[in-house]
Motif scaffolding. Sequence first.
Motif, PDB file in Angstrom:
ATOM      1  N   GLY A 106       0.841  -1.207   0.000  1.00 49.53           N
ATOM      2  CA  GLY A 106       0.000   0.000   0.000  1.00 49.53           C
ATOM      3  C   GLY A 106       0.867   1.244   0.000  1.00 49.53           C
ATOM      4  N   MET A 107       0.634   2.103  -1.003  1.00 44.38           N
ATOM      5  CA  MET A 107       1.403   3.351  -1.071  1.00 44.38           C
ATOM      6  C   MET A 107       0.455   4.505  -1.380  1.00 44.38           C
ATOM      7  N   GLY A 108      -0.570   4.617  -0.522  1.00 46.37           N
ATOM      8  CA  GLY A 108      -1.518   5.721  -0.656  1.00 46.37           C
ATOM      9  C   GLY A 108      -1.099   6.858   0.262  1.00 46.37           C
ATOM     10  N   VAL A 109      -2.082   7.431   0.982  1.00 45.78           N
ATOM     11  CA  VAL A 109      -1.805   8.589   1.840  1.00 45.78           C
ATOM     12  C   VAL A 109      -0.691   8.258   2.843  1.00 45.78           C
ATOM     13  N   VAL A 110      -0.845   7.162   3.563  1.00 47.08           N
ATOM     14  CA  VAL A 110       0.127   6.840   4.620  1.00 47.08           C
ATOM     15  C   VAL A 110       1.366   6.161   4.038  1.00 47.08           C
ATOM     16  N   GLY A 111       1.144   5.181   3.132  1.00 46.57           N
ATOM     17  CA  GLY A 111       2.277   4.436   2.556  1.00 46.57           C
ATOM     18  C   GLY A 111       3.281   5.360   1.877  1.00 46.57           C
ATOM     19  N   VAL A 114       1.402  -2.493  -4.669  1.00 45.02           N
ATOM     20  CA  VAL A 114       0.209  -1.634  -4.726  1.00 45.02           C
ATOM     21  C   VAL A 114      -0.831  -2.332  -5.594  1.00 45.02           C
ATOM     22  N   ARG A 115      -2.009  -1.714  -5.723  1.00 46.02           N
ATOM     23  CA  ARG A 115      -3.054  -2.296  -6.567  1.00 46.02           C
ATOM     24  C   ARG A 115      -2.732  -2.031  -8.039  1.00 46.02           C
ATOM     25  N   ASP A 116      -2.303  -0.785  -8.344  1.00 44.75           N
ATOM     26  CA  ASP A 116      -2.054  -0.390  -9.731  1.00 44.75           C
ATOM     27  C   ASP A 116      -0.693   0.303  -9.807  1.00 44.75           C
ATOM     28  N   SER A 117       0.304  -0.436 -10.313  1.00 40.53           N
ATOM     29  CA  SER A 117       1.672   0.091 -10.285  1.00 40.53           C
ATOM     30  C   SER A 117       1.902   1.201 -11.320  1.00 40.53           C
ATOM     31  N   ARG A 118       0.911   1.418 -12.204  1.00 43.99           N
ATOM     32  CA  ARG A 118       1.100   2.485 -13.208  1.00 43.99           C
ATOM     33  C   ARG A 118       0.649   3.850 -12.691  1.00 43.99           C
ATOM     34  N   LYS A 119      -0.060   3.832 -11.568  1.00 44.52           N
ATOM     35  CA  LYS A 119      -0.587   5.086 -11.006  1.00 44.52           C
ATOM     36  C   LYS A 119       0.552   6.033 -10.597  1.00 44.52           C
ATOM     37  N   GLN A 120       0.325   7.354 -10.776  1.00 47.43           N
ATOM     38  CA  GLN A 120       1.331   8.327 -10.324  1.00 47.43           C
ATOM     39  C   GLN A 120       1.302   8.445  -8.808  1.00 47.43           C
ATOM     40  N   ARG A 121       2.463   8.492  -8.188  1.00 44.17           N
ATOM     41  CA  ARG A 121       2.549   8.538  -6.724  1.00 44.17           C
ATOM     42  C   ARG A 121       3.026   9.914  -6.264  1.00 44.17           C
ATOM     43  N   SER A 122       2.571  10.335  -5.081  1.00 49.03           N
ATOM     44  CA  SER A 122       3.030  11.633  -4.569  1.00 49.03           C
ATOM     45  C   SER A 122       4.515  11.558  -4.206  1.00 49.03           C
ATOM     46  N   ASN A 178      -3.825  -0.688  10.467  1.00 51.52           N
ATOM     47  CA  ASN A 178      -5.158  -1.161  10.117  1.00 51.52           C
ATOM     48  C   ASN A 178      -6.015  -1.454  11.363  1.00 51.52           C
ATOM     49  N   LYS A 179      -6.806  -0.466  11.776  1.00 50.14           N
ATOM     50  CA  LYS A 179      -7.624  -0.642  13.003  1.00 50.14           C
ATOM     51  C   LYS A 179      -8.699  -1.689  12.822  1.00 50.14           C
ATOM     52  N   GLU A 180      -9.220  -1.815  11.577  1.00 52.98           N
ATOM     53  CA  GLU A 180     -10.297  -2.787  11.359  1.00 52.98           C
ATOM     54  C   GLU A 180      -9.788  -4.206  11.629  1.00 52.98           C
ATOM     55  N   LEU A 207      -7.865  16.193   2.206  1.00 53.05           N
ATOM     56  CA  LEU A 207      -6.713  16.338   3.100  1.00 53.05           C
ATOM     57  C   LEU A 207      -6.143  14.981   3.537  1.00 53.05           C
ATOM     58  N   GLY A 208      -6.774  13.886   3.095  1.00 54.62           N
ATOM     59  CA  GLY A 208      -6.244  12.546   3.397  1.00 54.62           C
ATOM     60  C   GLY A 208      -6.605  12.056   4.787  1.00 54.62           C
ATOM     61  N   TYR A 209      -7.636  12.655   5.437  1.00 51.92           N
ATOM     62  CA  TYR A 209      -8.013  12.223   6.790  1.00 51.92           C
ATOM     63  C   TYR A 209      -8.990  11.049   6.742  1.00 51.92           C
ATOM     64  N   ALA A 210      -9.872  11.071   5.727  1.00 53.50           N
ATOM     65  CA  ALA A 210     -10.994  10.129   5.727  1.00 53.50           C
ATOM     66  C   ALA A 210     -10.563   8.736   5.276  1.00 53.50           C
ATOM     67  N   GLU A 211     -11.303   7.731   5.698  1.00 52.37           N
ATOM     68  CA  GLU A 211     -11.107   6.363   5.222  1.00 52.37           C
ATOM     69  C   GLU A 211     -11.544   6.283   3.766  1.00 52.37           C
ATOM     70  N   SER A 212     -11.130   5.188   3.057  1.00 51.60           N
ATOM     71  CA  SER A 212     -11.500   5.088   1.635  1.00 51.60           C
ATOM     72  C   SER A 212     -13.024   5.094   1.506  1.00 51.60           C
ATOM     73  N   ALA A 272      -4.761  12.144  12.222  1.00 52.93           N
ATOM     74  CA  ALA A 272      -4.812  11.579  10.876  1.00 52.93           C
ATOM     75  C   ALA A 272      -3.913  12.417   9.980  1.00 52.93           C
ATOM     76  N   GLY A 273      -3.775  11.957   8.719  1.00 50.81           N
ATOM     77  CA  GLY A 273      -2.934  12.677   7.763  1.00 50.81           C
ATOM     78  C   GLY A 273      -1.653  11.909   7.507  1.00 50.81           C
ATOM     79  N   SER A 274      -1.053  12.178   6.352  1.00 49.68           N
ATOM     80  CA  SER A 274       0.076  11.374   5.882  1.00 49.68           C
ATOM     81  C   SER A 274       1.272  11.387   6.836  1.00 49.68           C
TER      82      SER A 274
HETATM   83  P1  NAP Z   1      -5.216   4.814   0.807  1.00 50.10           P
HETATM   84  O1  NAP Z   1      -4.714   6.197   0.571  1.00 50.10           O
HETATM   85  O2  NAP Z   1      -6.524   4.418   0.268  1.00 50.10           O
HETATM   86  O3  NAP Z   1      -4.085   3.802   0.240  1.00 50.10           O
HETATM   87  C1  NAP Z   1      -4.299   2.433   0.149  1.00 50.10           C
HETATM   88  C2  NAP Z   1      -3.121   1.817  -0.632  1.00 50.10           C
HETATM   89  O4  NAP Z   1      -3.280   0.410  -0.645  1.00 50.10           O
HETATM   90  C3  NAP Z   1      -3.061   2.254  -2.093  1.00 50.10           C
HETATM   91  O5  NAP Z   1      -1.727   2.521  -2.452  1.00 50.10           O
HETATM   92  C4  NAP Z   1      -3.596   1.029  -2.860  1.00 50.10           C
HETATM   93  O6  NAP Z   1      -2.981   0.865  -4.137  1.00 50.10           O
HETATM   94  C5  NAP Z   1      -3.141  -0.097  -1.963  1.00 50.10           C
HETATM   95  N1  NAP Z   1      -3.963  -1.284  -2.112  1.00 50.10           N
HETATM   96  C6  NAP Z   1      -5.317  -1.399  -1.933  1.00 50.10           C
HETATM   97  N2  NAP Z   1      -5.707  -2.671  -2.169  1.00 50.10           N
HETATM   98  C7  NAP Z   1      -4.577  -3.365  -2.487  1.00 50.10           C
HETATM   99  C8  NAP Z   1      -4.314  -4.723  -2.829  1.00 50.10           C
HETATM  100  N3  NAP Z   1      -5.287  -5.638  -2.895  1.00 50.10           N
HETATM  101  N4  NAP Z   1      -3.033  -5.072  -3.085  1.00 50.10           N
HETATM  102  C9  NAP Z   1      -2.030  -4.173  -3.022  1.00 50.10           C
HETATM  103  N5  NAP Z   1      -2.208  -2.867  -2.700  1.00 50.10           N
HETATM  104  C10 NAP Z   1      -3.476  -2.492  -2.428  1.00 50.10           C
HETATM  105  O7  NAP Z   1      -5.233   4.495   2.366  1.00 50.10           O
HETATM  106  P2  NAP Z   1      -4.481   5.273   3.553  1.00 50.10           P
HETATM  107  O8  NAP Z   1      -5.256   6.481   3.926  1.00 50.10           O
HETATM  108  O9  NAP Z   1      -3.036   5.407   3.223  1.00 50.10           O
HETATM  109  O10 NAP Z   1      -4.702   4.232   4.762  1.00 50.10           O
HETATM  110  C11 NAP Z   1      -3.906   3.063   4.868  1.00 50.10           C
HETATM  111  C12 NAP Z   1      -4.177   2.430   6.247  1.00 50.10           C
HETATM  112  O11 NAP Z   1      -3.805   3.353   7.255  1.00 50.10           O
HETATM  113  C13 NAP Z   1      -5.662   2.101   6.517  1.00 50.10           C
HETATM  114  O12 NAP Z   1      -5.721   0.938   7.311  1.00 50.10           O
HETATM  115  C14 NAP Z   1      -6.144   3.305   7.320  1.00 50.10           C
HETATM  116  O13 NAP Z   1      -7.239   3.010   8.139  1.00 50.10           O
HETATM  117  C15 NAP Z   1      -4.917   3.589   8.141  1.00 50.10           C
HETATM  118  N6  NAP Z   1      -4.796   4.957   8.635  1.00 50.10           N
HETATM  119  C16 NAP Z   1      -4.937   6.003   7.804  1.00 50.10           C
HETATM  120  C17 NAP Z   1      -4.772   7.293   8.303  1.00 50.10           C
HETATM  121  C18 NAP Z   1      -4.934   8.502   7.425  1.00 50.10           C
HETATM  122  O14 NAP Z   1      -4.824   9.622   7.936  1.00 50.10           O
HETATM  123  N7  NAP Z   1      -5.167   8.354   6.126  1.00 50.10           N
HETATM  124  C19 NAP Z   1      -4.444   7.483   9.644  1.00 50.10           C
HETATM  125  C20 NAP Z   1      -4.291   6.367  10.480  1.00 50.10           C
HETATM  126  C21 NAP Z   1      -4.468   5.113   9.962  1.00 50.10           C
HETATM  127  P3  NAP Z   1      -3.218   1.923  -5.334  1.00 50.10           P
HETATM  128  O15 NAP Z   1      -2.564   3.198  -4.862  1.00 50.10           O
HETATM  129  O16 NAP Z   1      -2.528   1.328  -6.500  1.00 50.10           O
HETATM  130  O17 NAP Z   1      -4.705   2.069  -5.490  1.00 50.10           O
END
Ligand code: NAP
Length: 430
Positions: free
Chosen positions: A11-16, A45-53, A105-107, A187-192, A302-304
Amino acid sequence: MRTSIGVGLIGMGVVGSGVARLIIEGSSTLRNQVGLPLNLNKVAVRDSRKQRSFPIGKNILGEEPEKLIKDDSVQIIVELMGGEHPALEFILGAVKNGKHVVTANKEVISKHGAEIFSLARENNVRVLFEASVGGGVPIISPLMRDLVANDVKSIKAIINGTTNYILTRMANEQVNYESVLSEAQTLGYAESDPTNDVEGIDAAYKLSILSTLAFRSSIKNTDIFTEGITNLTDKDFQYAEELGYSIKLLAIATRMESRVLGRVHPAMIPSGQMLAKVDDVLNAVEIETDLVDKVLFHGPGAGSLPTSSAVVADIVNIARTIAGGTDLLDPVRLTETVEVVSIDTLSTKYYFRLEAVDQPGVLARIATVFGDCGISISSFIQKGLGDKSTDAELVIMTHKANESSVTEAVSRLRKLDVVKMIGNVIRVVE
Ligand code: NAP
Ligand code: HSE
């Protein structure tokens, strides 16, 4: 002899992205802190072609977490994809393969913590999850380590940044709910799926994790009474201000001997209280114990970068143990048994807002319902609903009452022909 420690990131989204940045840009500090270089060897990641921050080399980026958790160049798996499945399977798979795990991952921790901790102990690896509650605020580690000599009496917390951000803006600026939610997402606070935030589910996951650690007994999210913020309207904020309260989404767990009541719901709290002043994306967790009385943990929830700070701290914690060659023991020991009790056992003050016909005798009929249910009214406000309306808005504050009596009163009030609607019922926490 080991010359480096390999990290694999799922996972390389907001936090990754924040974590990848901290590991790569902070490599020399981290090496000094760990005693060996910490290398980001693989990312899935899910989609390795996506642009990353924060762009990373194509040679380490892939789409196969299943391979990553078996990769010999990786000792620490960092799960930051979120959601229950397949994140749970990746965490369990990594542990079975002898990898240490860091997750936010709190869930997964809330629903499957007990199973994960026991598998980790069997496999002599660690699973750390500081970022799962409170974002950048250290709270898991203090509960597991620094407060271990204490018996926790209660937890009172604001642990969802998205809803706290929404409630703060609604209270101060009368902004529209949808637009402020969309800002929190940007702002990257909310869950997906922000339903988890606004319906209190995210806070319930977090409270279940805190309660499990505090009371040393497995308490799941389904043990927690959960009510979200979606019924709150600008009128509730206006009356709260008039009455000297703030409205916050509170997560509360109280222990009474071997019984625990866990609840997440909007609450009216006196505006002079510390928790009432916790605004925007900030979180605060107040722990009351037998030895230290009350301690408060406060900061960005919350936040990156705040969340990455907690993730990287866990990585360093594990990496130091690997580099030092010391024994690894999972410190989570769920040694006690507590009975989780229902919200019906709660006794507190309540705020009622309702609309009723503005006619003689109406108030008496409403007051009779409260009296019959054993609820004592402490104050009362009546306002007209505009010049031509034949209805009035009533706000009733009660003395302490039982939740079950309040449920009964709501049901009886709904049946009164003079009551047009029950706008809201909010618990008061003092
Ligand atoms: P996010 O921005 O949605 O990023 C999710 C990442 O996971 C994306 O890079 C996505 O890939 C990748 N992914 C999803 N399904 C996948 C799969 N099947 N195989 C491989 N990669 C997969 O989420 P986030 O906000 O960073 O949150 C990540 C975790 O941190 C969550 O458990 C969240 O509850 C927790 N958290 C978040 C925050 C916050 O402020 N955001 C704070 C505390 C805790 P793609 O990029 O290619 O789609
Ligand atoms: N969506 C969560 C929140 C992220 O708003 O608090 C931090 O866990």
